[in-house]
Structures are given as structure tokens and as C-alpha cells.
Design a protein around this motif. Sequence first.
Motif, short mmCIF file in Angstrom:
data_model
loop_
_atom_site.label_atom_id
_atom_site.label_comp_id
_atom_site.label_asym_id
_atom_site.label_seq_id
_atom_site.Cartn_x
_atom_site.Cartn_y
_atom_site.Cartn_z
N PHE A 250 -7.26 1.71 1.32
CA PHE A 250 -6.05 1.21 1.04
C PHE A 250 -4.90 2.40 1.18
CE2 PHE A 250 -7.39 -2.26 -1.96
CZ PHE A 250 -7.19 -3.31 -0.96
N ASP A 251 -5.36 3.80 0.97
CA ASP A 251 -4.33 4.64 1.12
C ASP A 251 -3.86 4.72 2.42
OD1 ASP A 251 -4.47 5.74 -1.58
OD2 ASP A 251 -6.13 7.05 -0.92
N TYR A 252 -4.67 4.51 3.66
CA TYR A 252 -4.24 4.44 4.73
C TYR A 252 -3.31 3.21 5.11
CZ TYR A 252 -4.64 4.24 10.06
OH TYR A 252 -4.56 4.28 11.39
N VAL A 253 -3.87 1.89 4.51
CA VAL A 253 -2.82 0.82 4.76
C VAL A 253 -1.34 1.18 4.14
CG1 VAL A 253 -2.53 -1.42 3.94
CG2 VAL A 253 -4.70 -0.91 4.78
N VAL A 254 -1.35 1.84 3.06
CA VAL A 254 -0.12 2.00 2.42
C VAL A 254 0.69 2.63 3.23
CG1 VAL A 254 1.19 3.02 0.54
CG2 VAL A 254 -1.09 1.62 -0.21
N LYS A 258 4.36 1.25 5.65
CA LYS A 258 5.80 1.89 5.31
C LYS A 258 6.16 2.37 6.55
CE LYS A 258 4.63 4.38 1.00
NZ LYS A 258 4.31 5.41 0.18
N LYS A 259 5.61 2.66 7.65
CA LYS A 259 6.06 3.10 8.91
C LYS A 259 7.15 1.92 9.68
CE LYS A 259 2.25 6.07 9.93
NZ LYS A 259 1.19 6.20 10.79
N GLY A 261 8.70 -0.19 12.46
CA GLY A 261 8.03 -0.74 13.54
C GLY A 261 6.47 -1.07 13.40
N THR A 262 5.80 -0.80 12.32
CA THR A 262 4.37 -1.00 12.34
C THR A 262 3.96 -2.61 12.68
OG1 THR A 262 2.53 -0.61 10.74
CG2 THR A 262 4.50 -1.67 9.74
N ILE A 263 2.74 -2.60 13.20
CA ILE A 263 2.21 -3.90 13.62
C ILE A 263 1.45 -4.53 12.56
CG2 ILE A 263 2.80 -3.56 15.81
CD1 ILE A 263 -0.29 -2.99 16.07
N LEU A 264 1.07 -3.44 11.31
CA LEU A 264 0.00 -3.64 10.48
C LEU A 264 0.66 -4.62 9.16
CD1 LEU A 264 -2.86 -3.39 9.51
CD2 LEU A 264 -2.08 -1.33 8.36
N THR A 265 0.09 -5.52 8.90
CA THR A 265 0.81 -6.46 7.82
C THR A 265 -0.23 -6.37 6.85
OG1 THR A 265 -0.24 -8.51 8.67
CG2 THR A 265 2.22 -7.94 9.49
#
Length: 482
Positions: A250-254, A258-259, A261-265
Amino acid sequence: MWAFCIGALLIISITNWVYSWRNPRCKGKLPPGSMGLPLLGETLQFFSPNTSSGVPPFIKERMDRYGPIFRTNLVGRPVVISTDPDLNHFVFQQEGNLFQSWYPETFTEIFGRQNVGSLHGFMYKYLKNMVLNLFGPESLKKMLPEVEQAATRRLHRWSCQDAVELKDATASMIFDLTAKKLISYEADKSSENLRENFVAFIRGLISFPLDIPGTAYHKCLQGRKRAMGMLKSMLQKRRAMPRKQQSDFFDYVVEEVKKEGTILTEEIALDLMFVLLFASFETTSLALTLAIKFLSDHPLVLKQLTEEHETILNKRENADSGLTWKEYKSMTFTFQFINETVRLANIVPGIFRKVLRDIQFKGYTIPAGWAIMVCPPAVHLNPAKYEDPLTFNPWRWEGVELNGASKHFMAFGGGIRFCVGTEFTKVQMAVFLHCLVTKYRWQTIKGGNIVRTPGLQFPNGFHIQLRKKDTRKQDTTLHNRS
């Protein structure tokens, strides 16, 4: 007169529709087989549970009738089922070119539309690298003491009980370890029981897809909904109060969301978390339960496994020190034992892919748009490759080097989708076995039974009584009564 004409047209239309269903068009020769009943296909036969330890009856009957490659229809979708090692290997090697990962609509509904099995190309590689950061070799080296401590604590707790139901007990142990590592979840400190929702989910996972209150499938979807609600709430709290140092997924996801242009939703992250929690504890607990059952049934295997692990202890300068990575990698017979366990366990009995364009293979045409199901049990129980395939024999793996999947071994998948959690599973199994055989003896209180379905198998009711060994006598005798 008009009524007669309408009736005749209706009968002709239905007859033509049934004929077209049973004889699909193809620019070539389709594999032999039956498409079953209109709409239903052969879904009911496919989902039927059984207690066979061999190739599932649905597959075996059709292999005998049609050969290693045959067609069917499952939940309204035409499917080619392959028990042919060459075709299986071809499917894995050509993913992204001629084939792509696919699962029936019901599975997508259950695991989420953004789950890792439904993603392709760059997005899949991105998520795979995320998981490797969590469960790759370097991370596992650091995690080894935690795995050993978790196994030691649980075994001690079980030894103080009259008996334990092994499948549920190992699932609880592995879930708690994985959930703590992924999301810092600790059951005894939470007001809600996350694992209970996964248990409800699993019970209806392989069931007829009828979403009506009271059905197993409906309970499965409700279990997923509650579990996803808990995970979403945890993630939102973490986003509101981020930690200074990354220590879990979860820390990684947070940080990633935040970045710019991230592709992670958030949706993709939650679906990935759900699949990781399910896969890590359910599949590994099944394998461990069967492993201990095999040890109970084969004293000579237990003897050699115990000797290997006691040799590790005897070589240590400090008898109280924990397992090292070097010791783990030295467990030659243990890895043979694990290979044989997962070969017979067949925890993943079907791997689906979608055909992207017409395929010509061994005289058959597999049309574009059809699904193809690779069947690992038929490969793992092939008498042409494995002598006495139903016999548990870890020595058959002596001198065999396994680096990923092969034509004849695909317990962890194959190709670019070879399971990234494979080493994590092996670490958990090897460490648990090390703690078990060096410190405890056990007896089977109730043998239980194995109920298999096309998706999972459930070793139900396997109860053991665990007791500390008398280390002064180095007693490795197994007491076994059903």
C-alpha cells in the motif's frame, strides 16, 4: 394456415440454430468434440465435483473418445481443450502474438475487470515488476526470518491443541503472513476479519454462475464485495495518512498514484491486491495440506526429508540460529518433494487463453475468437512421461533441473505469465516443512477427503494431532491412524 406457416418457420429456425450450435463453421477442420446443449454447452458436466485422484473425469472421458485435443462449449463460449504437451508449449510461447490471456466472463466478474490476468502488454509487465519487487529473491532473503517465525509460532500453537483441521490452519497462517507483508494487516488488531470474506468468496468460486441470493456464486460475489470494501477503506486511510518510509504494498501504491502521468489506478491496485491475497494463501495452503498428507502416507519420504533438515541443524555452529538463504538453497530433497507434491496436487487444473487469429495445428484449425484451455493435470499425469504417474515419488525428480515451466511440468503456469510468486510459495513450504519435521511428530486423527472441481481442490477434514519431539531420542517415528 398462417399459424401452420409460422410454426413451421419456428421449427426450421430452431433446428437450424441447434445444428449451427453443434456444428460451428470453420475455415478448416475443427478438433473433434461436442458443443453440448444450446446455451449451456457442457458447462454442468465441466463443473461437476469429483473425488478422482487422476485426470478429471470430464477431461479423461473426452481424451479417450476424441484424443488429446478436443472442442467443447463452456458458459456459452466455444473452447478447445488441450492435453497435448506440444500445443500447450506452443500456446505459452506465442502469448501476445497468437494468443492472449483470457478467462470466462464469470471469472472476470469474480476477480475484477482490472485483475492482472485480464491485462496485457505494458500494463501486465508493469504489474509483474511490482510483484517481483515484493516477492523477488532479494526480498525473500530478507523475509526468510519472518516466514520461519510465523511457522514456529503456529506450530507451537497447534501443539497445544487437541487437534487441528490442517487446511484451515495453514490457510490462516499463510494469509496472516501475506496480509501483514502486503498491507500491514493483523487480524488480532482489526475490528473486521478480512480472511472470513475470502473464505466466503472461495466456497462459491467454482460454482454454476447464477447470481441469485442463496446460490454459492452469489455468496462468492458478496464475499468479494465485502473484501474489496475493506481493502479500499484501508487504502484510503493510508492515502490520507501516508508513512514516511515504504514498508508494504500500500505504501508503494500511494507513492505511485501520486506521480504525474502514472498508469496505476486505485481500481487496478485493489484488484491486484485481491488476487495476490487469494492466490498466495489459498494455493499454498492447499499444497501444504497435501504435502503433509503425503508425508503421513509415505514414511520413507518423511525419513529422508527429516534427515536432510536435521543435517542442516547439525552443521550449524549455533544451534539456535535461524535459517539462512544458503541453507534454504541446499534443501535438494525438499525441492524434489515440493515438485512431486505440486505435480500431483494440480492446484491449477486449467489455464485459459484467447485465440487471436486462426491457428493450424496437427491438422486442426482453431478459429480466431475461440478460447483454448491448457490442462496441466493431463500433462502431469501422463504415463508416457511419468512412470506410475499417480504414485507419489519425489525421487523421480533427482538430478532434474527446473527453471520455470516445461512441456511436461506447468504447476506454476508457463511462458511470460509464469507465476511470479513461485519462489515465495516454495520458501513458505520449505521453511514450514523444516520447522515441522525437525521439532514435531504428528498423527492423523481424521484422514479427510479430496473434493476436486475444474478450478480448485479442497482437502476437507484432514485433522492432525501435533506434539513436540523428544529431541534427546531424535524420534522421527510417524504415528498414523485413520
